[in-house]
Scaffold this motif. Structure first.
Motif, PDB file in Angstrom:
ATOM      1  N   GLU A   1       0.823  -1.266  -0.048  1.00  0.00           N
ATOM      2  CA  GLU A   1      -0.127  -0.012  -0.110  1.00  0.00           C
ATOM      3  C   GLU A   1       0.755   1.298   0.111  1.00  0.00           C
ATOM      4  N   GLU A   2       2.155   1.070   0.662  1.00  0.00           N
ATOM      5  CA  GLU A   2       2.876   2.344   0.705  1.00  0.00           C
ATOM      6  C   GLU A   2       3.435   2.642  -0.752  1.00  0.00           C
ATOM      7  N   LEU A   3       3.702   1.617  -1.610  1.00  0.00           N
ATOM      8  CA  LEU A   3       4.273   1.946  -3.041  1.00  0.00           C
ATOM      9  C   LEU A   3       2.911   2.587  -3.790  1.00  0.00           C
ATOM     10  N   VAL A   4       1.749   1.861  -3.447  1.00  0.00           N
ATOM     11  CA  VAL A   4       0.570   2.327  -4.257  1.00  0.00           C
ATOM     12  C   VAL A   4       0.382   3.599  -3.998  1.00  0.00           C
ATOM     13  N   SER A   5       0.494   4.065  -2.718  1.00  0.00           N
ATOM     14  CA  SER A   5       0.206   5.623  -2.400  1.00  0.00           C
ATOM     15  C   SER A   5       1.176   6.375  -2.717  1.00  0.00           C
ATOM     16  N   GLY A   6       2.233   5.963  -3.440  1.00  0.00           N
ATOM     17  CA  GLY A   6       3.290   6.972  -3.845  1.00  0.00           C
ATOM     18  C   GLY A   6       4.329   7.141  -2.689  1.00  0.00           C
TER      19      GLY A   6
ATOM     20  N   VAL B   1       6.966 -18.458   0.831  1.00  0.00           N
ATOM     21  CA  VAL B   1       5.894 -17.553   0.649  1.00  0.00           C
ATOM     22  C   VAL B   1       5.311 -17.642   2.206  1.00  0.00           C
ATOM     23  N   THR B   2       5.281 -16.188   2.543  1.00  0.00           N
ATOM     24  CA  THR B   2       4.769 -16.006   4.080  1.00  0.00           C
ATOM     25  C   THR B   2       3.486 -15.278   4.246  1.00  0.00           C
ATOM     26  N   ASP B   3       3.030 -14.420   3.147  1.00  0.00           N
ATOM     27  CA  ASP B   3       1.867 -13.790   2.943  1.00  0.00           C
ATOM     28  C   ASP B   3       1.362 -13.428   1.589  1.00  0.00           C
ATOM     29  N   ILE B   4       0.146 -13.477   1.521  1.00  0.00           N
ATOM     30  CA  ILE B   4      -0.339 -13.062   0.109  1.00  0.00           C
ATOM     31  C   ILE B   4      -1.382 -12.051   0.197  1.00  0.00           C
ATOM     32  N   ARG B   5      -1.289 -10.905  -0.341  1.00  0.00           N
ATOM     33  CA  ARG B   5      -2.310  -9.884  -0.184  1.00  0.00           C
ATOM     34  C   ARG B   5      -2.936  -9.361  -1.542  1.00  0.00           C
ATOM     35  N   MET B   6      -4.067  -8.974  -1.486  1.00  0.00           N
ATOM     36  CA  MET B   6      -4.835  -8.501  -2.574  1.00  0.00           C
ATOM     37  C   MET B   6      -4.933  -6.896  -2.325  1.00  0.00           C
ATOM     38  N   VAL B   7      -4.294  -6.288  -3.409  1.00  0.00           N
ATOM     39  CA  VAL B   7      -4.332  -4.887  -3.545  1.00  0.00           C
ATOM     40  C   VAL B   7      -5.176  -4.272  -4.494  1.00  0.00           C
ATOM     41  N   PRO B   8      -6.315  -4.128  -4.563  1.00  0.00           N
ATOM     42  CA  PRO B   8      -7.149  -3.671  -5.468  1.00  0.00           C
ATOM     43  C   PRO B   8      -7.031  -2.494  -6.051  1.00  0.00           C
ATOM     44  N   GLN B   9      -6.053  -1.241  -5.422  1.00  0.00           N
ATOM     45  CA  GLN B   9      -5.730  -0.195  -5.857  1.00  0.00           C
ATOM     46  C   GLN B   9      -4.486  -0.301  -6.882  1.00  0.00           C
ATOM     47  N   ASP B  10      -3.745  -1.339  -6.852  1.00  0.00           N
ATOM     48  CA  ASP B  10      -2.677  -1.454  -7.727  1.00  0.00           C
ATOM     49  C   ASP B  10      -3.317  -1.737  -9.199  1.00  0.00           C
ATOM     50  N   SER B  11      -2.814  -0.835  -9.951  1.00  0.00           N
ATOM     51  CA  SER B  11      -3.408  -0.907 -11.492  1.00  0.00           C
ATOM     52  C   SER B  11      -2.517  -1.725 -12.269  1.00  0.00           C
ATOM     53  N   ILE B  12      -1.124  -2.394 -11.986  1.00  0.00           N
ATOM     54  CA  ILE B  12      -0.430  -3.087 -12.477  1.00  0.00           C
ATOM     55  C   ILE B  12      -0.718  -4.544 -12.151  1.00  0.00           C
TER      56      ILE B  12
ATOM     57  N   ALA C   1      10.061 -14.784   2.284  1.00  0.00           N
ATOM     58  CA  ALA C   1      11.103 -14.803   3.408  1.00  0.00           C
ATOM     59  C   ALA C   1      12.252 -15.368   2.912  1.00  0.00           C
ATOM     60  N   THR C   2      13.510 -15.043   2.977  1.00  0.00           N
ATOM     61  CA  THR C   2      14.638 -15.524   2.441  1.00  0.00           C
ATOM     62  C   THR C   2      15.393 -16.342   3.572  1.00  0.00           C
ATOM     63  N   GLU C   3      16.476 -17.114   3.113  1.00  0.00           N
ATOM     64  CA  GLU C   3      17.493 -17.930   4.101  1.00  0.00           C
ATOM     65  C   GLU C   3      17.990 -17.146   5.146  1.00  0.00           C
ATOM     66  N   ASP C   4      18.059 -15.760   5.063  1.00  0.00           N
ATOM     67  CA  ASP C   4      18.623 -15.310   6.079  1.00  0.00           C
ATOM     68  C   ASP C   4      17.625 -14.278   6.932  1.00  0.00           C
ATOM     69  N   ASN C   5      16.375 -14.656   6.753  1.00  0.00           N
ATOM     70  CA  ASN C   5      15.023 -14.092   7.483  1.00  0.00           C
ATOM     71  C   ASN C   5      15.028 -12.620   7.319  1.00  0.00           C
ATOM     72  N   ARG C   6      15.116 -12.279   5.953  1.00  0.00           N
ATOM     73  CA  ARG C   6      14.670 -11.061   5.580  1.00  0.00           C
ATOM     74  C   ARG C   6      13.307 -11.309   4.805  1.00  0.00           C
ATOM     75  N   PHE C   7      12.545 -10.335   4.929  1.00  0.00           N
ATOM     76  CA  PHE C   7      11.380 -10.238   4.312  1.00  0.00           C
ATOM     77  C   PHE C   7      11.038  -8.976   3.542  1.00  0.00           C
ATOM     78  N   GLY C   8      10.285  -9.518   2.295  1.00  0.00           N
ATOM     79  CA  GLY C   8      10.055  -8.556   1.182  1.00  0.00           C
ATOM     80  C   GLY C   8       8.806  -8.832   0.392  1.00  0.00           C
ATOM     81  N   TRP C   9       8.288  -7.978  -0.336  1.00  0.00           N
ATOM     82  CA  TRP C   9       7.098  -8.204  -1.161  1.00  0.00           C
ATOM     83  C   TRP C   9       7.635  -7.980  -2.564  1.00  0.00           C
ATOM     84  N   SER C  10       6.710  -8.468  -3.406  1.00  0.00           N
ATOM     85  CA  SER C  10       6.803  -8.662  -5.122  1.00  0.00           C
ATOM     86  C   SER C  10       5.297  -8.774  -5.645  1.00  0.00           C
ATOM     87  N   ARG C  11       5.263  -8.148  -6.716  1.00  0.00           N
ATOM     88  CA  ARG C  11       4.121  -8.372  -7.439  1.00  0.00           C
ATOM     89  C   ARG C  11       4.130 -10.036  -7.935  1.00  0.00           C
ATOM     90  N   GLU C  12       3.036 -10.217  -7.960  1.00  0.00           N
ATOM     91  CA  GLU C  12       3.078 -11.845  -8.469  1.00  0.00           C
ATOM     92  C   GLU C  12       3.550 -11.946 -10.021  1.00  0.00           C
TER      93      GLU C  12
END
Length: 309
Positions: free
Chosen positions: A76-81, A97-108, A116-127
């Protein structure tokens, strides 16, 4: 004699009692039928997502490209600019995969996946950006991805090399052995090229008419023909048949030809199989492959019967 008979009867009775006891099923009063279970909204969403996208939470991916960038902040932070930062994950590293979220505001892309990575870092990406850069953490899925990307180039190189080898051999020797035209007296090479051709056409048929079934197989692969839908089971049976007949071909050729000629013949056979795979896997996507397959089977069988009448 009576004592021996009594002992035998007692042993038999004991065996019968043990077998009957092993068949006993204890009823669990706490066990409920699946239809009677109540799921939370999150569980229902996860089941629905897994049905359409073929993966869900706790699914393992491996980075297939050189690297992939994951966003630390919420989608939501990226979509909000708002300003966001990201980090990269290198090739061959595992992602969960640790979470899946639907963001209807995202036009892409409205589907965002947290990993989650092997060194316990967490990040998001569009499918839509994630899936082309990763592969399911399974050797079969990795083989499918690799084979789909580079197989045309590899087969074209093989065909060119084998063609040049035959041209050179034709200059110095005559009457070289080659499948279909000057073949050895064995049905195995014919069976192999026909199996490869039919498998390629069947693979293209699955891609055209059952793409979701192939997608499910890609995310949850198996080499057991009886553990997948019938159509995929037939395809896997054909693949196993190619492997078995291929081994029989190698044994047959080395028993019928000298080592040098056998090696060249097997190279030519591999080139013909590669050419068959390319022709029928591509042409069947445009439906002309079915006609070509029937004509090819007729030609191959007729040539074999004419030589071995």
């Amino acid at each position: 004699m009576r004592i021996k008979l009594m002992i035998k009867m007692m042993v038999c009775m004991l065996g019968i009692c043990l077998m009957l006891n092993s068949c006993y099923h204890r009823h669990n009063s706490h066990q409920q039928h699946a239809a009677m279970l109540e799921y939370s909204d999150r569980q229902l969403d996860s089941i629905s997502f897994s049905t359409t996208h073929h993966y869900t939470n706790k699914y393992n991916f491996m980075v297939f490209k050189d690297s992939i960038h994951l966003m630390r902040q919420q989608p939501e932070e990226l979509v909000s600019g708002l300003s966001v930062d990201s980090f990269s994950v290198k090739k061959n590293q595992l992602l969960v995969v640790t979470d899946i979220r639907m963001v209807p505001q995202d036009s892409i892309d409205s589907v965002w996946v947290q990993l989650a990575t092997e060194d316990n870092r967490f990040g998001w990406s569009r499918e839509s950006r994630l899936l082309p850069q990763v592969v399911p953490d399974d050797p079969i899925s990795e083989f499918i991805m690799t084979f789909s990307n580079v197989h045309l180039l590899i087969f074209l190189v093989v065909i060119v090399v084998i063609t040049l080898a035959y041209l050179v051999r034709k200059v110095f020797h005559s009457n070289a052995k080659i499948v279909h035209f000057n073949d050895i007296d064995s049905p195995y090479p014919l069976a192999l090229v026909l199996l490869v051709s039919i498998s390629a056409a069947f693979y293209a048929w699955i891609q055209t008419f059952e793409p979701e079934m192939w997608r499910q197989f890609y995310f949850h692969p198996s080499l057991n023909p009886f553990a997948v839908p019938k159509m995929l089971g037939v395809f896997l049976a054909l693949v196993w048949s190619i492997l078995i007949v291929g081994l029989a071909c190698v044994d047959e050729v080395y028993h019928r030809l000298p080592f040098g000629e056998a090696l060249l013949y097997l190279g030519g056979l591999a080139g013909v199989c590669a050419l068959d795979y390319i022709i029928f896997s591509v042409s069947t996507l445009y439906y002309i492959g079915y006609i070509l397959l029937v004509a090819y089977i007729w030609f191959a069988v007729k040539s074999y019967r004419r030589r071995n009448s």
